[in-house]
Design an enzyme around this catalytic site. Structure first.
Site, short mmCIF file in Angstrom:
data_model
loop_
_atom_site.label_atom_id
_atom_site.label_comp_id
_atom_site.label_asym_id
_atom_site.label_seq_id
_atom_site.Cartn_x
_atom_site.Cartn_y
_atom_site.Cartn_z
CD GLU A 39 25.06 34.19 71.97
OE1 GLU A 39 24.85 34.97 72.92
OE2 GLU A 39 24.25 33.34 71.58
NE ARG A 266 24.05 45.95 78.25
CZ ARG A 266 24.36 44.74 77.78
NH1 ARG A 266 24.79 43.80 78.59
NH2 ARG A 266 24.23 44.47 76.52
CE LYS A 276 25.10 40.30 70.42
NZ LYS A 276 26.07 39.23 70.43
#
Ligand code: ATP
Ligand code: MG
Length: 565
Positions: A39, A266, A276
């Site tokens: 993204e 992850r 982020k």
């Protein structure tokens, strides 16, 4: 995009096993297509490097392709500069983007058509309730959901309202489009999730063309399907979304077989935050200098710090894919960095906290100036092909402040009055005297050298217990050096208080401003990493001259951790 070669053999992993089984069964007609879907709301971090390694690695191994697709469904936080930055970071990591990247926003029209199709099938409806009411009615585990009073609107009314939402007739938040699935479903994701919101926002690519935006959940699986993705690899938190994605796909006329979503753990690292949103806050609050601050786990931060791309790739390959979340020690990553740098980094001498060393019996020439000698010192003892460089030696040198003690404890083998040491590659010297300032601090050391020990070895075979680095005072370059501690002092930031920001080390960066470097460092290009002998690996800043960042120390802390286990 193509995947680079890796020295580390890919470990067996459950994702590969699934792909192999699909190929054997003839699923997807033998095709393997993956995608990396960032993204564009921030820059890439090392967690993304793990996803990239898996996405590209699996595609490359089976002769397939991996698409770069920007998942740009949220107009509020996305920016073109992040798109460009992500492409630049991918190139640096070793994954050049060879064709135009793909964008979820390119599928907005198709997604809209499919939304109308679901409305037509009575599988979607316009809800006039506000967001809070809708969340409230969703219920929870063991709490029943409540059906919206608008749930059974006629198809025609839904279509009319949805088209008017698109046309911009309604205010933000006035209406949403929801899938009509099951308000009592055990999986909360299936309780009539939102597909479209009204947003009067400017999108970085579609500009002002749209007044409604698809949710990530409505866009993601369909974007994969439009591209013919076969294996859609994502992180574990999307596990509960899979059922919803499969539901959407099962009701749409797809151009290809529906993609298979596979979730993996992850990457988490000790002393590190990866999300982020949190990285963006560190940047926005000025806790770090920017997205490329060398203390951040962003690819641009690690690059500036001097981490070789190949070390990051090898680390990602080494850790492979697992199905359960775990946190890797940052020392493991550092050991990959150190191993690579040991192989490639040129050795240089640099004195970070200088103390003047005067050689009192150093000769002068006919004109009364101190003689200058030049020694050839190997650039990298690990690699003879790297040759030697010439290092000037004279009667005034700098040594490291720590390398001299007036009154040393027993185990201190470096310089002290009456003790002989080797100055690396040059001569043996013996400290004879020292000068102090008003506060009693040593400001200068006096020593004599033994001319017989030229090159740093004694013909009579006598030994010294220490070899020290040094820089000629007349030839030294001035530099600044940034030393780094962990940005977060806790292994698991936020574990104690729930707020990762409580674990920030306020002294994670120490700037040394009076460093003295050997003159060969004038030739070092920005971004290159060198080993300062005895001190560690240091990267010359990409932009600022004579600013070095400590990449990693010399000691293999990962080996120590393993030994303790
Ligand atoms: P963050 O939580 O850091 O904001 P994200 O998942 O929102 O990350 P995206 O840009 O959506 O970031 O991620 C692109 C891809 O990278 C996704 O497939 C995502 O699953 C993967 N990814 C993100 N963070 C990690 C991580 N820490 N480890 C492995 N893969 C990750
Ligand atoms: Mg995301």
């Amino acid at each position: 995009m193509t995947a680079p070669e890796s020295a580390v053999p890919p470990p067996s992993n459950f994702i590969r096993d699934i792909v192999v089984a699909d190929l054997e069964a003839g699923t997807f007609a033998g095709r393997v297509t993956t995608r990396f879907p960032p993204e564009p709301n921030g820059y890439l971090h090392i967690g993304h490097a793990k996803a990239i390694s898996l996405d590209y690695g699996i595609a490359a191994e089976f002769g397939g392709v991996c698409n770069l697709r920007f998942d740009d469904t949220n107009p509020d936080t996305e920016e073109t500069s992040f798109v460009e930055g992500i492409i630049a970071d991918l190139r640096w990591l070793g994954y050049p983007v060879e064709s135009d990247p793909l964008y979820a926003s390119d599928y907005f029209e198709q997604l809209y058509e499919w939304a109308e199709l679901l409305i037509g099938k009575r599988l979607a409806y316009v809800d006039d309730q506000d967001g809070d009411t809708i969340s409230e009615q969703r219920g929870g585990f063991g709490r029943p959901g409540i059906e919206s009073p608008f749930r059974n609107r006629p198809v025609e009314e839904n279509l009319d309202l949805f088209r008017r939402m698109r046309a911009g007739e309604f205010a933000e938040g006035a209406r949403v489009l929801r899938a009509k699935i099951d308000m009592q479903h055990q999986n909360m994701q299936m309780r009539d999730p939102i597909m479209y919101r009204i947003r009067a926002a400017h999108h970085h690519r579609t500009h002002d063309a749209w007044n409604i935006y698809p949710t990530y959940d409505w866009a993601h699986g369909q974007s994969d399907a439009i591209e013919g993705v076969t294996h859609s690899l994502c992180t574990l938190e999307f596990d509960s979304n899979r059922e919803l994605y499969d539901w959407y796909l099962s009701h749409l006329p797809l151009p290809f077989e529906a993609p298979k979503q596979i979730e993996f753990a992850r990457l988490e690292l000790t002393h590190t935050v990866m999300a982020k949103r949190k990285l963006a806050r560190l940047v926005a609050d000025g806790i770090v200098d920017g997205w490329d601050d060398p203390r951040l786990p962003t690819l641009r931060g690690l690059r500036r710090r001097g981490y070789p791309a190949v070390a990051i790739r090898d680390f990602a390959t080494f850790i492979g894919a697992a199905r359960t979340n775990s946190r890797h020690e940052i020392e493991l990553l550092e050991s990959f960095v150190r191993r690579e740098l040991n192989r490639v980094a040129q050795r240089r001498m640099a004195v970070l906290e200088p103390l003047k060393l005067v050689i009192t019996n150093w000769p002068t020439d006919d004109r009364g100036s101190p003689v200058v000698e030049h020694f050839e010192i190997a650039n990298n003892p690990e690699n003879a092909d790297d040759g030697v460089r010439s290092v000037a030696f004279t009667g005034e040198l700098f040594i490291e402040r720590d390398d001299f003690m007036v009154d040393p404890p027993k185990k201190f083998f470096r310089l002290s009055p009456g003790v002989e040491v080797r100055l690396r590659g040059a001569y043996f010297v013996t400290a004879t005297d020292f000068v102090t300032d008003a506060s009693g601090a040593v400001v200068e050391v006096h020593a004599t050298y033994d001319p017989e020990t030229v090159g740093g070895s004694a013909p009579d075979g006598r030994k010294v217990k220490s070899t020290m680095h040094w820089v000629s005072a007349d030839h030294a370059l001035d530099a600044r050096v940034a030393l780094y501690e962990r940005l977060f002092s806790a292994e698991v930031p936020g574990e104690a208080t729930g707020d990762v920001f409580d674990d920030l080390d306020p002294e994670s960066r120490r700037m040394l401003t009076e460093c003295k470097l050997e003159s060969a460092l004038a030739e070092t290009p920005g971004g290159e990493v060198v080993q300062f002998e005895r001190v560690g690996y240091f990267a010359l800043d990409l932009r600022e001259p004579m600013l070095f960042h400590r990449t990693v120390g010399l000691r293999d802390e990962w080996a120590n951790i393993q030994r303790r286990r």
